[in-house]
Design a protein around this motif. Structure first.
Motif, PDB file in Angstrom:
ATOM      1  N   GLN A 160       0.883  -1.168   0.000  1.00  0.00           N
ATOM      2  CA  GLN A 160       0.000   0.000   0.000  1.00  0.00           C
ATOM      3  C   GLN A 160       0.923   1.221   0.000  1.00  0.00           C
ATOM      4  O   GLN A 160       1.958   1.221   0.683  1.00  0.00           O
ATOM      5  N   THR A 161       0.571   2.250  -0.757  1.00  0.00           N
ATOM      6  CA  THR A 161       1.499   3.372  -0.940  1.00  0.00           C
ATOM      7  C   THR A 161       1.770   4.145   0.356  1.00  0.00           C
ATOM      8  O   THR A 161       2.800   4.800   0.481  1.00  0.00           O
ATOM      9  N   THR A 162       0.820   4.075   1.310  1.00  0.00           N
ATOM     10  CA  THR A 162       0.987   4.853   2.545  1.00  0.00           C
ATOM     11  C   THR A 162       1.556   4.019   3.697  1.00  0.00           C
ATOM     12  O   THR A 162       1.539   4.465   4.843  1.00  0.00           O
ATOM     13  N   GLN A 163       2.045   2.837   3.377  1.00  0.00           N
ATOM     14  CA  GLN A 163       2.602   1.950   4.407  1.00  0.00           C
ATOM     15  C   GLN A 163       3.897   2.538   5.003  1.00  0.00           C
ATOM     16  O   GLN A 163       4.603   3.288   4.332  1.00  0.00           O
ATOM     17  N   LYS A 190       6.912   8.321  -2.022  1.00  0.00           N
ATOM     18  CA  LYS A 190       7.876   9.208  -1.353  1.00  0.00           C
ATOM     19  C   LYS A 190       7.156  10.264  -0.515  1.00  0.00           C
ATOM     20  O   LYS A 190       7.633  10.657   0.541  1.00  0.00           O
ATOM     21  N   ALA A 191       5.990  10.720  -1.004  1.00  0.00           N
ATOM     22  CA  ALA A 191       5.255  11.765  -0.269  1.00  0.00           C
ATOM     23  C   ALA A 191       4.951  11.276   1.149  1.00  0.00           C
ATOM     24  O   ALA A 191       5.054  12.024   2.119  1.00  0.00           O
ATOM     25  N   THR A 192       4.581   9.989   1.257  1.00  0.00           N
ATOM     26  CA  THR A 192       4.278   9.401   2.561  1.00  0.00           C
ATOM     27  C   THR A 192       5.525   9.389   3.438  1.00  0.00           C
ATOM     28  O   THR A 192       5.497   9.804   4.596  1.00  0.00           O
TER      29      THR A 192
HETATM   30 FE1  F3S Z   1      -0.374   9.390  -4.261  1.00  0.00          FE
HETATM   31 FE2  F3S Z   1       1.309   9.128  -2.305  1.00  0.00          FE
HETATM   32 FE3  F3S Z   1      -0.468  10.972  -2.258  1.00  0.00          FE
HETATM   33  S1  F3S Z   1       0.230   7.519  -3.357  1.00  0.00           S
HETATM   34  S2  F3S Z   1      -2.205  10.160  -3.330  1.00  0.00           S
HETATM   35  S3  F3S Z   1       1.219  10.823  -3.723  1.00  0.00           S
HETATM   36  S4  F3S Z   1       0.211   9.818  -0.496  1.00  0.00           S
END
Ligand code: F3S
Length: 277
Positions: A160-163, A190-192
């Motif tokens: 999951q991208t927010t893991q 990376k944003a997470t």
């Molecule tokens: Fe996408 Fe990452 Fe935001 S998966 S929606 S850039 S938290």
């Protein structure tokens, strides 16, 4: 009281991109249907509803020929097929990082790997990734769940991208003895990671951290978890009304963090309220 503002904070590029697309479409078409909440932030959803957004939970509820918005968490190819079958026009707000996780899961399955998604089985993003795999995909939330996982020749992992990276690492380590071949795609975005690093730093530099974000937002919940694990006093608020005076009492340096689904206008409201104290 001194405020230290975490960086980065608030909308990630994926959510910003999705909300920009949605606002453009609302201006153009008036009414848009979203399959599930477009963003895990009640305050922002209220604002979008006032612009003409309508929420439905399933394809069956969509009027035929309607304009449908797909949220940043994405959806399954099956849902898209059904919506197109009803003559709906699709505005696709799926985050490119989620698309990447979907694509990697699909490729692993096509190459004969038993697909494992590390994440929350009830989260819409995980369901959208699962829906892209033609064979069965397992969802594992923690290394404890690996004990009952059967041995396989080939296991392919996406996340999951927010893991949190630590959670992915511990599941992957536990899977090592279960497979002759283990392939891992680190699909955490990376944003997470950057927001989690920012909150870790705030926890070290302040007497307490206020995390702003919807109580249904997974990435915000992870920020709260990370800060607590650092031994920090944390206040999780969805809006300025939830600021707890007794929590503020006696604190001189406070950190401000916000989830990737928290809009700037809401963060500014909280900061301006606290700055006036
Ligand atoms: Fe996408 Fe990452 Fe935001 S998966 S929606 S850039 S938290």
């Amino acid at each position: 009281m001194r405020l230290i503002i975490g960086k980065p904070l608030g909308f990630c590029f994926g959510v910003k991109r999705a909300i920009d697309e949605l606002e453009k479409a609302l201006k153009k078409y008036g009414n848009i249907y979203a399959l599930g909440s477009p963003i895990h932030n009640e305050e922002e959803v209220k604002r979008l509803k006032s612009l003409g957004l309508r929420l439905v939970e399933s394809v069956e509820e969509l009027p035929s020929q309607s304009i449908v918005f797909i949220r940043a968490h994405g959806t399954t190819p099956e849902v898209l097929k059904q919506a197109k079958h009803k003559g709906c026009t699709i505005i696709d707000g799926t985050c490119p990082s989620v698309k990447n996780a979907q694509e990697k899961a699909r490729l692993l399955s096509e190459e004969g790997y038993e697909v494992v998604i590390v994440g929350d089985p009830n989260h819409p993003e995980v369901q959208s990734i699962k829906g892209c795999v033609s064979a069965y995909a397992s969802v594992i939330n923690s290394s404890k769940d690996v004990a009952t996982f059967p041995n396989k020749d080939k296991i392919g992992v996406v996340s999951q991208t927010t893991q949190e990276e630590g959670a992915l690492l511990s599941v992957v380590s536990a899977l090592v003895p279960k497979a002759r071949e283990l392939r891992v795609y680190n699909t955490i975005c990376k944003a997470t990671l950057h927001r989690q690093e920012a909150v870790r730093k705030l926890a070290a530099d302040t007497e307490g951290v206020i995390v702003i974000g919807g109580h249904n937002s997974t990435n915000t919940a992870k920020l709260v978890e990370v800060a607590k694990r650092e031994g920090c006093d944390v206040l999780w608020i969805a809006n300025p009304q939830e600021i707890d005076e007794s929590w503020l009492y006696g604190k001189h340096i406070i950190g401000i963090a916000a989830g990737a689904s928290t809009p700037d206008w809401l963060i500014k409201e909280v900061i301006s309220l606290l700055s006036r104290r």
